[in-house]
Design a protein around this motif. Sequence first.
Motif, PDB file in Angstrom:
ATOM      1  N   ASN A  66      -3.197   5.348  -1.008  1.00 32.35           N
ATOM      2  CA  ASN A  66      -4.115   4.369  -0.421  1.00 32.35           C
ATOM      3  C   ASN A  66      -4.540   4.788   0.987  1.00 32.35           C
ATOM      4  O   ASN A  66      -5.705   4.627   1.366  1.00 32.35           O
ATOM      5  N   ALA A  85      -6.437   1.875   2.826  1.00 36.40           N
ATOM      6  CA  ALA A  85      -5.541   1.106   3.693  1.00 36.40           C
ATOM      7  C   ALA A  85      -5.251   1.924   4.946  1.00 36.40           C
ATOM      8  O   ALA A  85      -5.329   3.158   4.937  1.00 36.40           O
ATOM      9  N   SER A 103       2.559   6.509  -4.620  1.00 34.70           N
ATOM     10  CA  SER A 103       1.905   5.649  -5.602  1.00 34.70           C
ATOM     11  C   SER A 103       2.560   5.820  -6.964  1.00 34.70           C
ATOM     12  O   SER A 103       2.946   6.924  -7.345  1.00 34.70           O
ATOM     13  N   TYR A 149       0.851  -1.187   0.000  1.00 34.69           N
ATOM     14  CA  TYR A 149       0.000   0.000   0.000  1.00 34.69           C
ATOM     15  C   TYR A 149       0.893   1.246   0.000  1.00 34.69           C
ATOM     16  O   TYR A 149       2.079   1.176   0.307  1.00 34.69           O
ATOM     17  N   ALA A 159       0.601   0.441   5.356  1.00 30.72           N
ATOM     18  CA  ALA A 159       1.419   1.016   4.292  1.00 30.72           C
ATOM     19  C   ALA A 159       2.868   1.255   4.703  1.00 30.72           C
ATOM     20  O   ALA A 159       3.762   1.293   3.847  1.00 30.72           O
TER      21      ALA A 159
END
Length: 270
Positions: free
Chosen positions: A62, A68, A89, A58, A73
């Motif tokens: 997220n 998440a 990301s 993650y 993460a």
Amino acid sequence: MAKVVVVTSGKGGVGKTTSCASIGTALALQGFRTVLIDFDVGLRNLDLVMGCERRVVYDLINVISGEAKLSQALIKDKRVDGLFMLPASQTRDKDALTQDGVEKVIEELKADFDYVICDSPAGIERGAMLAMYFADEAIVVSNPEVSSVRDSDRVIGLLDSKTRMAENGQSVPARLLVTRYDPERVELSEMMSVKDVAEILAIPVLGVIPESESVLKASNQGVPVVHDQQADAGIAYLDAVARFLGEDRPMRFITPERKGFLSRMFGGRR
């Protein structure tokens, strides 16, 4: 009390991510719980430099979007206790970053860490502005060349005008980290000196990181160069973090090294 530190510059390719990884690692080696946040949505690299790219499940987006939990993460460093990173990301758009979302993540991290180090993307777009907005301190990374210094000057202006501290009538304390420095080229007038850069930007010098093959080698191996304490660059990052923590250390690697004949023929800078 936890501190939020942004590592920024404006120009790409100056060593922000390399510096972020080594500074965060050095802080954790000193016993501070430290987390690194990659704000470069779409072009993340911090996970590569930290050697944890295969462990990303993650990411920051997220967490912000509620897909998440932050604990899911965060990636724990395998080499240093108390060191974690939150990746960006690779697939989402930068518009997915929201000020409220970033604030919520940072506040949650501040409750559990001593230092939150924000790795800013290049430029002055959304990710970069949010990386600096909540900062308590800034480390401005610049190469000793005109375009890099000009972009750094622009970023210092933004730290003074576009941050939460600026909105409260304060400016974010900023210090200068000069990277890829070659004193021999400075002596030949092929590169700006540390003094020149510092005078233009008018902020205190935190450290000088010499041009070194060990930086590229370490990045390719996924190991922050600060772990290589035989390399000039690794030593320089340790010095910079010691100064960041208040220790008085002399500046190294800012004058040409006088080499003997055999060193000139066969030696290379580590």
